[in-house]
Write a protein that holds these residues in place. Structure first.
Motif, PDB file in Angstrom:
ATOM      1  N   GLU A 137       0.595  -1.172   0.108  1.00 41.54           N
ATOM      2  CA  GLU A 137       0.018   0.011  -0.070  1.00 41.54           C
ATOM      3  C   GLU A 137       1.318   1.608   0.324  1.00 41.54           C
ATOM      4  O   GLU A 137       0.389   2.629   0.003  1.00 41.54           O
ATOM      5  N   GLN A 138       1.902   0.700  -0.134  1.00 43.87           N
ATOM      6  CA  GLN A 138       2.972   2.268  -0.192  1.00 43.87           C
ATOM      7  C   GLN A 138       3.028   3.290  -1.263  1.00 43.87           C
ATOM      8  O   GLN A 138       1.764   3.219  -2.314  1.00 43.87           O
ATOM      9  N   ARG A 139       2.589   4.438  -0.423  1.00 43.33           N
ATOM     10  CA  ARG A 139       2.267   5.834  -1.463  1.00 43.33           C
ATOM     11  C   ARG A 139       2.655   5.663  -2.863  1.00 43.33           C
ATOM     12  O   ARG A 139       1.771   5.761  -4.608  1.00 43.33           O
ATOM     13  N   ASP A 140       3.788   5.641  -3.168  1.00 41.78           N
ATOM     14  CA  ASP A 140       4.943   5.816  -4.553  1.00 41.78           C
ATOM     15  C   ASP A 140       4.911   4.653  -5.480  1.00 41.78           C
ATOM     16  O   ASP A 140       5.041   3.202  -4.812  1.00 41.78           O
ATOM     17  N   PHE A 141       4.287   4.858  -6.977  1.00 37.96           N
ATOM     18  CA  PHE A 141       4.711   4.078  -7.962  1.00 37.96           C
ATOM     19  C   PHE A 141       6.033   2.944  -7.375  1.00 37.96           C
ATOM     20  O   PHE A 141       7.491   3.691  -7.505  1.00 37.96           O
ATOM     21  N   PRO A 142       6.214   1.845  -7.100  1.00 43.19           N
ATOM     22  CA  PRO A 142       7.792   1.030  -6.903  1.00 43.19           C
ATOM     23  C   PRO A 142       8.312   0.784  -7.890  1.00 43.19           C
ATOM     24  O   PRO A 142       9.262   0.520  -7.882  1.00 43.19           O
ATOM     25  N   GLY A 143       7.543   1.011  -9.133  1.00 38.83           N
ATOM     26  CA  GLY A 143       8.551   0.777 -10.124  1.00 38.83           C
ATOM     27  C   GLY A 143       8.383  -0.197 -11.297  1.00 38.83           C
ATOM     28  O   GLY A 143       8.025  -1.969  -9.782  1.00 38.83           O
ATOM     29  N   HIS A 144       8.307  -0.855 -12.033  1.00 39.92           N
ATOM     30  CA  HIS A 144       7.753  -1.668 -12.580  1.00 39.92           C
ATOM     31  C   HIS A 144       9.140  -3.610 -13.117  1.00 39.92           C
ATOM     32  O   HIS A 144       8.627  -4.592 -12.872  1.00 39.92           O
ATOM     33  N   ASP A 145      10.402  -2.592 -12.119  1.00 35.53           N
ATOM     34  CA  ASP A 145      11.340  -3.632 -11.815  1.00 35.53           C
ATOM     35  C   ASP A 145      10.475  -4.425 -10.927  1.00 35.53           C
ATOM     36  O   ASP A 145      11.362  -5.528 -10.275  1.00 35.53           O
ATOM     37  N   ALA A 146      10.515  -3.399  -9.678  1.00 35.11           N
ATOM     38  CA  ALA A 146      10.292  -4.052  -8.484  1.00 35.11           C
ATOM     39  C   ALA A 146       9.210  -5.258  -8.020  1.00 35.11           C
ATOM     40  O   ALA A 146       8.557  -5.468  -7.307  1.00 35.11           O
ATOM     41  N   ILE A 147       7.482  -4.208  -8.743  1.00 36.70           N
ATOM     42  CA  ILE A 147       6.699  -5.180  -8.903  1.00 36.70           C
ATOM     43  C   ILE A 147       6.804  -6.234  -9.181  1.00 36.70           C
ATOM     44  O   ILE A 147       6.600  -7.505  -8.795  1.00 36.70           O
ATOM     45  N   GLY A 148       7.958  -6.730 -10.654  1.00 38.35           N
ATOM     46  CA  GLY A 148       8.120  -7.449 -11.164  1.00 38.35           C
ATOM     47  C   GLY A 148       8.582  -8.584 -10.399  1.00 38.35           C
ATOM     48  O   GLY A 148       8.464  -9.701 -10.038  1.00 38.35           O
TER      49      GLY A 148
END
Length: 345
Positions: A137-148
């Protein structure tokens, strides 16, 4: 004398102000009959045009509502999903579908709200949604690599919960959709996991398979192979020369999983398949030291050398023989790893 409301009824109906035109036409007819005025034909024309417009609008609205139920809400009741176009974010677990675009690849941009055509699972389709889970639920978008890095392994694990024997359907590859930056900003945090055949071929059945779908012997075998199947599938995406530490960690994980599979196979009772099971265990035991040496390799060349040596202890022929004896489906020869994951935003 010409009735003014009769003229207004016709004009407003032609301007697509159907409700007003209908009311004015009816009032005009009443006035004309009482006062003996002219314009009856204009009033009737206004009523007719307005009525036709209203009927057409009602048909369009009904069609839109039926389309929404047909394409989006069919699975809400738990019934077998019907045919229809939808978006990946509206898919439910168990929905079978064909993406409106090509299967996603790592070098392509995210698909966003990709369009899919949903069909019953016993008809030809390319993919099947099998799990969802929420991201941080972190506010800032973590980035595609982090999500992957989170979504890839998690979707592979969840596939083995959805289907206890996924290799029965061929070489399945795991995919996942996830919110892009705009979706993240609007509060979306859900990853949608789905599976398709690696070669792009179509399926004509659901890949869902539970323990109750297998006999006791079949379940014992696929359960014994599960640790090794999953660990092999979690091979890092990055080239080992770019991330030798990651590759070594993975080799260590595979070694642990292989040791677990060996013990489970030894404990399993597989009547009629005892001999090939012993041969499979022997091959896995022979390859185990090579995996452990790879996990401690001092450089990339040494790591690759240990992995190449594993080719001398290929378990696949024994696995296929056991599956045949246990009356489990025989998939085509599988590349390694047996499962992979691809992101699609």
């Amino acid at each position: 004398m010409l009735n003014g409301l009769a003229v207004a009824a016709l004009v407003t109906s032609l301007l697509c102000l159907a409700p007003l035109g209908l009311i004015l036409g009816v009032v005009a007819l009443v006035q004309i009959s009482k006062k003996g005025q002219r314009g009856k034909g204009l009033a009737i024309a206004g009523i007719s045009v307005s009525g036709a417009v209203l009927l057409l609008a009602a048909a369009v609205v009904a069609g839109v509502l039926n389309f929404r139920v047909w394409t989006i809400s069919a699975s809400d009741s738990g019934e077998v999903p019907g045919r229809g176009w939808s978006t990946v974010h509206l898919l439910k677990v168990g929905d079978c579908f064909t993406p409106g675009a090509e299967l996603p690849k790592r070098d392509r941009p995210p698909l966003g709200n990709a369009i899919v055509k949903r069909v019953p699972c016993d008809e030809s389709h390319r993919g099947e949604a099998y799990a969802t889970f929420a991201l941080s639920e972190q506010r800032d978008f973590p980035g595609h690599d982090a999500i992957g890095a989170i979504a890839g392994p998690q979707c592979k694990k969840l596939l083995l919960d959805y289907s206890v024997d996924p290799v029965a359907f061929g070489y399945l590859q795991t995919y996942y959709y996830y919110p892009d930056e705009h979706g993240w900003a609007s509060g979306k945090r859900t990853v949608q996991c789905w599976a398709a055949l690696f070669d792009g071929a179509e399926l004509d059945t659901s890949v869902r398979r539970g323990a109750s779908d297998l006999s006791t012997d079949q379940l014992a075998f696929v359960s014994a192979m599960k640790p090794l199947t999953l660990a092999s599938a979690l091979r890092p995406v990055a080239d080992l020369r770019q991330d030798l530490d990651g590759a070594k960690a993975w080799a260590g994980q595979v070694a642990e999983a292989q040791a677990e599979t060996i013990q489970l196979l030894k404990d399993a009772e597989l009547p009629g398949a005892e001999r090939p099971t012993e041969q499979l265990v022997a091959e896995l035991e022979a390859g185990l030291p090579l995996l452990r040496q790879a996990a401690e390799a001092r450089d990339a060349d040494t790591f690759e050398e240990h992995l190449r040596s594993l080719d001398q202890h290929n378990p696949d022929p024994h696995v296929r023989q056991i599956r045949g004896l246990l009356d489990l489906p025989l998939p085509p020869a599988l590349p390694t790893p047996a499962l992979r994951g691809t992101a699609a935003g």
